[in-house]
Write a protein that holds these residues in place. Structure first.
Motif: not given
Length: 339
Positions: A88-110
């Motif tokens: 997914i490279e840096n581009t894919g990781v950047n897209h994932l960041c939009d999820v992680l920034k969301d205040s509703h995101c409660k991810l425990k394991r990445l």
């Protein structure tokens, strides 16, 4: 399974989405339509997926955008995400960041092991995690080239008092002495939560290992698993490490020093920990450590306390032919719980 099978599976799940909590599609070639159908499923408000494993699914940067857009629209349930082994490279990781920034995101394991991420992607990722750090408990960035700025940004995250990371995997990230210094300094400032640390296949050097040892000596450090396989640790460095572990021995359950040429001297230093009545080590890996004499080791193991806790002992690829009888005597000991 290919995109056709994935589409059939997701279509079936769409008709009854409310109960499924864990989905593992690892090692399948999902393709564009498979990822698209999976994303449609993830967007459904009734869908309350908690664990999603997509290890080695040949997911591309473009597909990652579709997938993360879906996760962003319904982020509050997901607790575990594994995208390891996808380019997914840096581009894919950047897209994932939009999820992680969301205040509703409660991810425990990445888990992003071997995703072809470089310092740019690592910096974006840690920046996103810094904005929402309190939920994450496990982070795997192994086999990505983090670089100076990536390690610096990761360290800033680890220093955040809200960061309560329990497991950190950085195997094969080409971490060098200077970077190890920055990383361990960050962990020293916020040591009480971390339970598992994997720094295997990195070159720590003298100052890096010394700083790691200072972390291990900290009374607040409660590390249970430490993996330093193939870290070019010498006999001299092993003394520094074991001295640190001896000063705070009661928490460590697993220690992996395989592939380091610590030789007989290093193993003898390690024995000082095993003799300690507070030592509760359950797994010890000394595979290919270049030692020949296990006399001190077996003598330490005959300590009743050590044998009560130790469950696994890996001595492969060491030339110990003349010491086999001593090991046999340990195995016959009624206190021996080796599996």
């Amino acid at each position: 399974m290919t995109d056709e099978g994935c589409s059939a599976v997701t279509s079936a799940l769409e008709s009854n989405p409310s109960h499924l909590r864990e989905l593992n599609l690892s090692w399948n070639e999902l393709g564009d339509s498979g990822v698209k159908n999976l994303s449609d499923l993830l967007m459904k408000p009734q869908f309350k997926m908690e664990k999603l494993h997509l290890y080695r699914c040949s997911i591309t940067k473009k597909q990652c955008l579709i997938l993360t857009s879906a996760l962003k629209s319904n982020p509050s349930h997901l607790r575990e995400l594994d995208l390891s082994g996808n380019q997914i490279e840096n581009t894919g990781v950047n897209h994932l960041c939009d999820v992680l920034k969301d205040s509703h995101c409660k991810l425990k394991r990445l888990r992003l092991r071997c995703c072809f991420m470089t310092l740019e992607g690592c910096s974006a990722l840690t920046s996103a995690l810094k904005s929402n750090p309190s939920h994450l408990r496990e982070l795997n960035l192994s086999w990505n080239e983090l670089g100076d700025s990536g390690v610096k940004n990761l360290s800033d995250l680890l220093m955040n008092p809200q960061c309560k990371l329990k497991k950190l995997d950085l195997c094969g990230c080409r971490i060098r002495e200077k970077q190890c210094l920055i990383l361990t300094s960050a962990l020293k400032s916020n040591p009480s939560h971390l339970r598992e640390l994997d720094l295997s296949e990195n070159t720590l050097s003298d100052s890096g290992l010394k700083n790691l040892s200072e972390l291990l000596m900290n009374p607040q450090c409660k590390l249970e698993k430490l993996d330093l396989c193939l870290c070019s640790i010498t006999e001299k460095q092993c003394l520094i490490l074991t001295s640190a572990l001896k000063s705070n021995p009661s928490h460590l359950k697993e220690l992996n020093l395989s592939g380091n040429k610590i030789k007989n001297t290093g193993v003898n230093h390690l024995c000082d920990i095993l003799k300690d009545s507070h030592c509760k080590l359950e797994r010890l890996s000394l595979n290919d450590c270049g030692f020949t004499d296990v006399a001190a080791l077996t003598q330490s193991l005959t300590n009743i306390k050590a044998l009560q806790f130790l469950k696994e002992l890996d001595l492969r690829y060491n030339v110990i032919r003349d010491s086999k009888q001593q090991l046999t005597d340990v195995l016959r000991d009624s206190n021996c719980n080796l599996r």
